[in-house]
Design a protein around this motif. Structure first.
Motif, PDB file in Angstrom:
ATOM      1  N   LEU A  49       0.619  -0.822  -0.329  1.00  0.00           N
ATOM      2  CA  LEU A  49      -0.169   0.236  -0.188  1.00  0.00           C
ATOM      3  C   LEU A  49       0.433   1.162  -0.087  1.00  0.00           C
ATOM      4  O   LEU A  49       0.134   1.903  -0.640  1.00  0.00           O
ATOM      5  CB  LEU A  49      -0.968   0.235   1.519  1.00  0.00           C
ATOM      6  N   PHE A  50       2.022   1.462   0.733  1.00  0.00           N
ATOM      7  CA  PHE A  50       3.115   2.921   1.180  1.00  0.00           C
ATOM      8  C   PHE A  50       3.123   2.813  -0.241  1.00  0.00           C
ATOM      9  O   PHE A  50       3.841   3.682  -0.455  1.00  0.00           O
ATOM     10  CB  PHE A  50       3.986   2.197   1.982  1.00  0.00           C
ATOM     11  N   VAL A  51       4.215   1.404  -0.890  1.00  0.00           N
ATOM     12  CA  VAL A  51       4.329   1.361  -2.205  1.00  0.00           C
ATOM     13  C   VAL A  51       4.205   1.916  -3.143  1.00  0.00           C
ATOM     14  O   VAL A  51       4.737   2.583  -4.051  1.00  0.00           O
ATOM     15  CB  VAL A  51       5.425   0.009  -2.487  1.00  0.00           C
ATOM     16  N   ALA A  52       3.228   1.371  -3.618  1.00  0.00           N
ATOM     17  CA  ALA A  52       2.485   2.514  -4.764  1.00  0.00           C
ATOM     18  C   ALA A  52       1.670   3.431  -4.317  1.00  0.00           C
ATOM     19  O   ALA A  52       1.118   4.006  -5.667  1.00  0.00           O
ATOM     20  CB  ALA A  52       1.124   1.006  -4.441  1.00  0.00           C
ATOM     21  N   GLY A  53       1.365   3.985  -2.985  1.00  0.00           N
ATOM     22  CA  GLY A  53       1.147   4.941  -2.772  1.00  0.00           C
ATOM     23  C   GLY A  53      -0.887   5.049  -2.924  1.00  0.00           C
ATOM     24  O   GLY A  53      -0.776   6.253  -3.724  1.00  0.00           O
ATOM     25  N   ALA A  54      -1.526   3.544  -3.245  1.00  0.00           N
ATOM     26  CA  ALA A  54      -2.446   3.778  -3.092  1.00  0.00           C
ATOM     27  C   ALA A  54      -3.873   4.854  -2.103  1.00  0.00           C
ATOM     28  O   ALA A  54      -3.045   5.175  -1.275  1.00  0.00           O
ATOM     29  CB  ALA A  54      -3.189   2.734  -3.107  1.00  0.00           C
ATOM     30  N   ASP A  55      -4.908   5.563  -2.512  1.00  0.00           N
ATOM     31  CA  ASP A  55      -5.450   6.291  -1.856  1.00  0.00           C
ATOM     32  C   ASP A  55      -6.271   5.249  -1.284  1.00  0.00           C
ATOM     33  O   ASP A  55      -7.413   4.984  -2.256  1.00  0.00           O
ATOM     34  CB  ASP A  55      -5.656   7.503  -3.360  1.00  0.00           C
ATOM     35  N   LEU A  56      -6.660   5.194  -0.401  1.00  0.00           N
ATOM     36  CA  LEU A  56      -7.081   4.794   0.392  1.00  0.00           C
ATOM     37  C   LEU A  56      -7.871   5.398   1.362  1.00  0.00           C
ATOM     38  O   LEU A  56      -7.218   5.626   2.255  1.00  0.00           O
ATOM     39  CB  LEU A  56      -6.627   2.804   0.594  1.00  0.00           C
ATOM     40  N   PRO A  57      -9.225   4.888   1.573  1.00  0.00           N
ATOM     41  CA  PRO A  57      -9.155   5.477   3.728  1.00  0.00           C
ATOM     42  C   PRO A  57      -8.410   5.020   4.541  1.00  0.00           C
ATOM     43  O   PRO A  57      -7.645   4.272   4.484  1.00  0.00           O
ATOM     44  CB  PRO A  57     -11.120   4.769   4.327  1.00  0.00           C
ATOM     45  N   ARG A  58      -8.292   6.438   4.708  1.00  0.00           N
ATOM     46  CA  ARG A  58      -7.711   5.903   6.740  1.00  0.00           C
ATOM     47  C   ARG A  58      -7.963   5.238   7.146  1.00  0.00           C
ATOM     48  O   ARG A  58      -6.596   4.755   8.206  1.00  0.00           O
ATOM     49  CB  ARG A  58      -8.034   7.455   7.466  1.00  0.00           C
ATOM     50  N   ILE A  59      -8.312   4.921   7.070  1.00  0.00           N
ATOM     51  CA  ILE A  59      -8.323   3.214   8.873  1.00  0.00           C
ATOM     52  C   ILE A  59      -7.947   2.355   7.754  1.00  0.00           C
ATOM     53  O   ILE A  59      -6.932   1.001   9.072  1.00  0.00           O
ATOM     54  CB  ILE A  59      -9.595   3.191   9.014  1.00  0.00           C
ATOM     55  N   VAL A  60      -7.337   2.237   7.024  1.00  0.00           N
ATOM     56  CA  VAL A  60      -6.972   0.677   6.236  1.00  0.00           C
ATOM     57  C   VAL A  60      -5.714   1.523   6.194  1.00  0.00           C
ATOM     58  O   VAL A  60      -5.073   0.056   6.699  1.00  0.00           O
ATOM     59  CB  VAL A  60      -6.856   0.588   4.477  1.00  0.00           C
ATOM     60  N   TYR A  61      -5.056   2.346   6.617  1.00  0.00           N
ATOM     61  CA  TYR A  61      -3.602   2.414   7.184  1.00  0.00           C
ATOM     62  C   TYR A  61      -3.269   2.042   8.526  1.00  0.00           C
ATOM     63  O   TYR A  61      -2.336   2.139   9.090  1.00  0.00           O
ATOM     64  CB  TYR A  61      -2.914   3.867   6.731  1.00  0.00           C
ATOM     65  N   ALA A  62      -4.554   1.503   9.372  1.00  0.00           N
ATOM     66  CA  ALA A  62      -4.683   1.231  10.875  1.00  0.00           C
ATOM     67  C   ALA A  62      -4.587  -0.215  10.798  1.00  0.00           C
ATOM     68  O   ALA A  62      -4.017  -1.224  12.019  1.00  0.00           O
ATOM     69  CB  ALA A  62      -5.002   1.765  11.568  1.00  0.00           C
ATOM     70  N   THR A  63      -4.635  -0.560   9.423  1.00  0.00           N
ATOM     71  CA  THR A  63      -4.824  -2.458   9.634  1.00  0.00           C
ATOM     72  C   THR A  63      -3.600  -3.505   9.674  1.00  0.00           C
ATOM     73  O   THR A  63      -3.927  -4.511   9.936  1.00  0.00           O
ATOM     74  CB  THR A  63      -5.649  -2.940   8.531  1.00  0.00           C
TER      75      THR A  63
END
Length: 116
Positions: A81-95
């Protein structure tokens, strides 16, 4: 504790599958190789997590190791996710907390005693 490890691993596996599917559908038109890699990692994570859950509930030592392997692979997907720079909802970054919790719960001494 083994039941907590199993429950968190199930939720972690589900979240990983959702994120992997989202990455694949969102990036297929631009980077097919990335999507194939994420799909492969998702399959490995799912197989390790499911096998680990079954083994853990059957009180086999290998279950703990498989849950840890599945969670580490899930963390690799989240790193995508971080390498691709995907634009996802903020909650996804806490998973990524879920696979990390799976690792901790599977490695607790109580889970080891359960498997003996």
């Amino acid at each position: 504790m083994p039941s907590a490890a199993a429950a968190v691993s199930i939720v972690s596996g589900w979240a990983t599958a959702v994120i992997a599917t989202s990455l694949i559908t969102g990036w297929w038109d631009t980077d097919e190789l990335f999507c194939v890699a994420i799909g492969f990692l998702a399959a490995v994570s799912a197989a390790a997590t499911i096998g680990g859950l079954i083994s853990l509930l059957l009180r086999r030592r290998i279950g703990r190791l498989l849950i840890v392997v599945g969670a580490i692979v899930a963390l690799m997907i989240f790193a995508g996710l971080f390498v691709a720079g995907a634009d996802l909802p903020r909650i996804v970054y806490a998973t990524p907390v879920l696979p990390a919790a799976s690792i901790v719960l599977a490695l607790l001494p109580a889970a080891g005693r359960w498997c003996r």
